[in-house]
Every structure is written in structure tokens, then in C-alpha cells.
Design an enzyme around this catalytic site. Structure first.
Site, PDB file in Angstrom:
ATOM      1  CG  ASP A  39      -8.145  20.303  24.326  1.00  0.00           C
ATOM      2  OD1 ASP A  39      -7.020  20.446  24.855  1.00  0.00           O
ATOM      3  OD2 ASP A  39      -9.150  20.957  24.651  1.00  0.00           O
ATOM      4  CG  HIS A 242       8.101   8.511   0.124  1.00  0.00           C
ATOM      5  ND1 HIS A 242       9.224   8.753   0.883  1.00  0.00           N
ATOM      6  CD2 HIS A 242       8.124   7.181  -0.140  1.00  0.00           C
ATOM      7  CE1 HIS A 242       9.886   7.623   1.075  1.00  0.00           C
ATOM      8  NE2 HIS A 242       9.237   6.654   0.459  1.00  0.00           N
ATOM      9  CG  ASP A 259       2.969   1.487  -1.418  1.00  0.00           C
ATOM     10  OD1 ASP A 259       2.514   0.676  -0.588  1.00  0.00           O
ATOM     11  OD2 ASP A 259       4.184   1.750  -1.527  1.00  0.00           O
ATOM     12  CG  ASP A 270       4.414  -2.134   2.025  1.00  0.00           C
ATOM     13  OD1 ASP A 270       3.762  -1.418   1.250  1.00  0.00           O
ATOM     14  OD2 ASP A 270       5.640  -1.964   2.243  1.00  0.00           O
ATOM     15  CG  HIS A 349      12.371   1.992  -4.864  1.00  0.00           C
ATOM     16  ND1 HIS A 349      12.076   0.654  -4.782  1.00  0.00           N
ATOM     17  CD2 HIS A 349      11.459   2.533  -5.718  1.00  0.00           C
ATOM     18  CE1 HIS A 349      11.009   0.401  -5.540  1.00  0.00           C
ATOM     19  NE2 HIS A 349      10.622   1.516  -6.128  1.00  0.00           N
ATOM     20  CG  HIS A 353      10.532  -2.745   3.381  1.00  0.00           C
ATOM     21  ND1 HIS A 353       9.457  -3.120   4.155  1.00  0.00           N
ATOM     22  CD2 HIS A 353      10.006  -2.115   2.293  1.00  0.00           C
ATOM     23  CE1 HIS A 353       8.334  -2.705   3.556  1.00  0.00           C
ATOM     24  NE2 HIS A 353       8.634  -2.102   2.427  1.00  0.00           N
ATOM     25  CG  HIS A 360      10.191   0.660   5.980  1.00  0.00           C
ATOM     26  ND1 HIS A 360      10.696   1.827   5.491  1.00  0.00           N
ATOM     27  CD2 HIS A 360       9.360   0.200   4.996  1.00  0.00           C
ATOM     28  CE1 HIS A 360      10.191   2.087   4.288  1.00  0.00           C
ATOM     29  NE2 HIS A 360       9.373   1.102   3.979  1.00  0.00           N
ATOM     30  CD  GLU A 383       8.745  -2.003  -1.644  1.00  0.00           C
ATOM     31  OE1 GLU A 383       8.232  -0.951  -2.054  1.00  0.00           O
ATOM     32  OE2 GLU A 383       8.849  -2.276  -0.440  1.00  0.00           O
ATOM     33  CE1 TYR A 387       7.759   4.112  -8.916  1.00  0.00           C
ATOM     34  CE2 TYR A 387      10.060   3.384  -8.905  1.00  0.00           C
ATOM     35  CZ  TYR A 387       8.764   3.266  -8.441  1.00  0.00           C
ATOM     36  OH  TYR A 387       8.467   2.297  -7.517  1.00  0.00           O
ATOM     37  NE  ARG A 404       6.027   1.143  -4.590  1.00  0.00           N
ATOM     38  CZ  ARG A 404       5.879   2.444  -4.755  1.00  0.00           C
ATOM     39  NH1 ARG A 404       6.628   3.099  -5.627  1.00  0.00           N
ATOM     40  NH2 ARG A 404       4.995   3.131  -4.050  1.00  0.00           N
ATOM     41  CD  GLU A 406       5.331  -2.789  -1.229  1.00  0.00           C
ATOM     42  OE1 GLU A 406       4.650  -1.777  -1.491  1.00  0.00           O
ATOM     43  OE2 GLU A 406       6.156  -2.830  -0.290  1.00  0.00           O
TER      44      GLU A 406
HETATM   45  N1  GLY Z   1       4.702   1.529   1.622  1.00  0.00           N
HETATM   46  C1  GLY Z   1       6.021   1.678   2.087  1.00  0.00           C
HETATM   47  C2  GLY Z   1       6.955   0.904   1.306  1.00  0.00           C
HETATM   48  O1  GLY Z   1       6.582   0.332   0.301  1.00  0.00           O
HETATM   49  O2  GLY Z   1       8.093   0.767   1.652  1.00  0.00           O
HETATM   50 MN    MN Z   2       7.211  -1.634   0.926  1.00  0.00          MN
HETATM   51 MN    MN Z   3       4.539  -0.120  -0.126  1.00  0.00          MN
END
Ligand code: GLY
Ligand code: MN
Ligand code: MN
Length: 439
Positions: A39, A242, A259, A270, A349, A353, A360, A383, A387, A404, A406
Site C-alpha cells: 500500500d 553512480h 553530488d 545539480d 563522462h 547536460h 537531465h 562538471e 577518477y 568531480r 559541478e
Molecule cells: N547528478 C546527475 C548528474 O550529475 O548528471
Molecule cells: Mn550533472
Molecule cells: Mn550531478
């Protein structure tokens, strides 16, 4: 209860979409509620396209926008229900929804299947979001078939079925004043959360304690939720892009990568910051950190009107690739490292974005086969990262460093405004803030 709504914001967006529909019809449903287990439901989140056009946050609602010389927007929504409102809270019902949100018409969601064939009759085109929910797709096709079955009475079914996202994505790409104000505030709240996380971190604390501080700061300032699952990654966990387990203890001498960003009235922030758990960068950590920071500065300098989408990414990659050579993480010439993309061992990466209602966000990155040009009102993340997983030839001192940095950038007339600027990122500013926490 209902909250104050500036319905004109959404009415203006509907008018802009209607102007692009010709005599066609757009149908935009909100998101379904989603069961978590038995539920218990996942926290409800409306569909971003629907919300963009309506400001309406209840589930079980559909917007129908009928184009033509006098466009009409019709909301289908839940009826008032005294019994359900005792259990689940206030619902507008069609009449209050119509006046509060400035629709031309509103009616019960239970009438959707009977009304739609009439609304689609003799309309040349229907614009919907097809392909993400087979049940919804079937329903739309059912309405079109119902019109077609009346062909002998002289009624024409829409011959043109289009994806409404083509129009809406272009609109959502350029943020209006209302959106920019919300995104500035979301950036401030998230930056404050990152500052508190820096002040909370110490050896022996846990990733989840720090996550809890972030969540507290988001909600304390009225943000409804994290915009995505927060990443709170100490030490080697930062090399998992991730990572969301957030359950490890923080160790002296490690870095902590966070992050995390809040969602405020639908709009995401973000932000990523990386800092030493004990408040002082080691010399190896500082070397890599300064490199990522320089790559980010180069990318941010490239965010301005007329630049192509990929220019900030290329700028970041050029700085990182040279840095990887200088730090002896890679060998060879800069040209060879770029050409062979060997930098991807440490930076795999993209540099950003679009950001908006979705973390995103909507919007194509290329048009006509070319990278899109940045324009004032677009919002994107910047960002870069690095790594360093254990691998042959990697200097010991750098192993398991994951960094990172960002920020969220609003393109302005002559460059960009960093919406997340209140989160410290220079070595000096981070160390100063973390020193204060010991006082
Ligand atoms: N936190 C998701 C990204 O940085 O794309
Ligand atoms: Mn991002
Ligand atoms: Mn992010």
C-alpha cells in the site's frame, strides 16, 4: 490546501504552444502514481511537460490544448471527493482547477474517453508523447480510431500524429524569468547544503549522516525533494560514478565526493563538490583537485552565447588531458592522448547536460547535425572530473582519488551566471570553511 498560483505563467506557455499547433490538438497527461510496495507509494512527482504547461500538481490529470483561431485549453482532473479528501487531502476538482489555473474549460477525468473523439474530429494533427507507456499509446490510438469509425458521417480523423516533445523541448530549453528565479533559489539552497556537508564531515562520520544533513537543508528551506538520488561517496567510492549506497564510514586522509541538489517547485539543481574528510588536502589530492578545477574554469569560460554545445567539453578535456600527462598518469603527446581518447581512462563522462524541470533536462544537443549554439536563457551543468582506479602504471599516491566539480550555469548575454556559486570550491575556501568547524 491550495497555494497561491500565478496562473498567467502557465497560460502564456499554453498560448505559445497553441500558436505552434495550427488547427491541431495537443494531449499532455501527467505522470501516474507509482506503487513502491503493497500500500506504499513512491512520493508523487508530476510529469514535467504537463507541469510546465499547467502548474497543476495532482495525479490523474490530462491537458488537452485545442489549436485554431481561438485556442482552448481543457483540463481533465479528479473530481472533488469528500471521502478521499479525508484520507488523502485537498483536491481541486474541475471547477476550482479551472478558475485557479486559468483553463478555458475543466472537466472530470472520468469523461476523458467520451470527450476525446469529439475533440479530435476534423482536426488535421494530434500531438502527443508516444512511446513511453503502451497503455496510454493504445488509448490515444483508440480515440483516433473512434473518430475514423465515423468517417461515413463526414467526420475526418487526424492524419498527422506527431511527438509534442519536439515543440515543448524547444520551449523548455530557454528558461523564462519564473524558471530562472526558481533555479537561482534552488542553487542557493543546494549550495548551503554543500557548505553544511563540508562542516559536518570528519573521520568516523558516515556517508549517510552527511546525506541526512543535505536532506535536512533541502527541506528546511522548502525544497520538496532531492532532484536525484544524492551521491555521498568517500574514498574509492568516488570512482563509482553512480554510487548511491551512501553507507560507508569516512576515513581520515580520504576525499569525499558529494553530488547532490534539491528540487524546488519542480526545478532541479545539480552540484558536485569534492573535499577532504579531515579538512586538509594531501599534496597528491591537491594536485589532482587543482587540475579538475582548472578544467572546470576553462569550460565555464567557454559558456557564452554563440559557443557550440561541445565547446566547454572540449575545453575541459584539453586541460585534463595535458594534466594527466603532467601527472604521469598518461604518457605520449597531447595530440595522441586526445586522438586516441586515452584520457577516457580517467575522464569517461561528458562535461554537462541541460538542467531544468528534469535534472537531465529536455532539449536536443544537436540541430541539423551540428552541435547547438548556446543562447541566453539556457541552463547547463559544467562538471568535469577525474577518477583514478588502480591500474598498472598509475602512481600509488593517486590511486582511488575520485574528484568531480559541478556547477549550474545560466547562459547570459555576455557569458554565464553560476547559479551554484555559493558552494565553495577553491582549495583555500574549502579548507577555511572546514577549519572553522573545529573552532
Ligand atoms: N547528478 C546527475 C548528474 O550529475 O548528471
Ligand atoms: Mn550533472
Ligand atoms: Mn550531478
Amino acid at each position: 490546501m491550495s497555494v497561491a498560483i500565478d496562473a498567467s505563467i502557465y497560460a502564456r506557455r499554453r498560448a505559445r504552444l497553441a500558436a505552434r499547433l495550427g488547427k491541431g490538438v495537443a494531449i499532455v497527461p501527467t505522470a501516474p502514481e507509482c506503487l513502491r510496495n503493497r500500500d506504499a507509494h513512491y512520493p508523487y512527482r508530476y510529469d514535467s511537460y504537463f507541469y510546465y504547461l499547467t502548474g497543476f500538481r495532482e495525479p490523474e490529470a490530462v491537458l488537452v490544448l485545442v489549436g485554431g483561431d481561438t485556442p482552448r485549453s481543457i483540463l481533465f482532473c479528479r473530481d472533488k471527493n469528500a471521502e478521499r479528501e479525508i484520507w488523502d487531502g485537498y483536491r481541486y476538482g474541475p471547477e476550482a482547477a479551472r478558475t485557479t489555473f486559468a483553463f478555458e474549460e475543466a472537466c472530470s477525468i472520468s469523461e476523458l474517453d467520451t470527450r476525446m473523439p469529439d475533440l479530435l474530429a476534423d482536426r488535421p494533427a494530434v500531438q502527443v508523447h508516444l512511446g513511453s507507456d503502451p497503455v496510454w499509446d493504445g488509448r490515444v490510438l483508440g480515440w483516433i480510431n473512434a473518430v475514423r469509425s465515423r468517417a461515413r458521417s463526414g467526420v475526418a480523423a487526424p492524419g498527422d500524429l506527431r511527438d509534442v516533445r519536439v515543440l515543448l523541448d524547444e520551449m523548455r530549453l530557454i528558461k523564462d524569468g519564473h524558471e530562472i528565479a526558481l533555479m537561482r533559489r534552488a542553487g542557493e539552497i543546494s549550495a548551503a547544503a554543500h557548505r553544511r556537508a563540508m562542516q559536518t564531515s570528519r573521520p568516523g562520520a558516515t556517508e549517510y549522516e552527511v546525506e541526512a544533513v543535505l536532506q535536512h537543508e533541502f527541506r528546511h528551506h522548502g525544497a520538496q525533494a532531492p532532484a536525484y538520488t544524492s551521491i555521498v561517496a568517500g574514498g574509492a567510492n568516488a570512482c563509482v560514478l553512480h554510487y548511491v549506497e551512501n553507507n560507508a564510514a569516512l576515513a581520515d586522509g580520504d576525499l569525499l565526493l558529494i553530488d547532490a541538489g534539491c528540487e524546488l517547485d519542480g526545478y532541479a539543481s545539480d552540484i558536485t563538490r569534492t573535499f577532504p574528510v579531515n579538512g586538509r588536502f594531501s599534496s597528491a589530492q591537491r594536485e589532482v583537485y587543482e587540475l579538475v578545477l582548472a578544467a572546470q574554469a576553462a569550460a565555464i569560460a567557454a559558456v557564452k552565447p554563440g559557443a557550440h554545445w561541445n565547446t566547454p567539453h572540449d575545453a575541459a578535456v584539453a586541460v585534463l588531458a595535458q594534466g594527466f600527462i603532467d601527472l604521469k598518469l598518461l604518457s605520449g603527446t597531447l595530440d595522441a592522448v586526445l586522438e586516441q581518447e586515452s584520457y577516457k581512462q580517467f575522464y569517461m563522462h561528458r562535461t554537462g547536460h541541460w538542467l531544468g524541470l528534469d535534472v537531465h533536462d529536455a532539449g536536443e544537443y544537436k540541430t541539423g547535425g551540428e552541435w547547438r549554439e548556446l543562447q541566453p536563457g539556457m541552463v547547463l551543468t559544467v562538471e568535469p572530473g577525474c577518477y583514478i582506479r588502480p591500474a598498472p602504471g598509475v602512481p600509488e599516491a593517486f590511486i582511488n582519488i575520485g574528484i568531480r566539480i559541478e556547477d549550474d550555469a545560466l547562459v547570459t548575454e555576455d557569458g554565464c551566471e553560476i547559479l551554484s556559486a555559493a558552494a565553495p570550491k577553491s582549495v583555500a575556501d574549502i579548507e577555511a570553511l572546514m577549519r572553522d568547524r573545529h573552532d
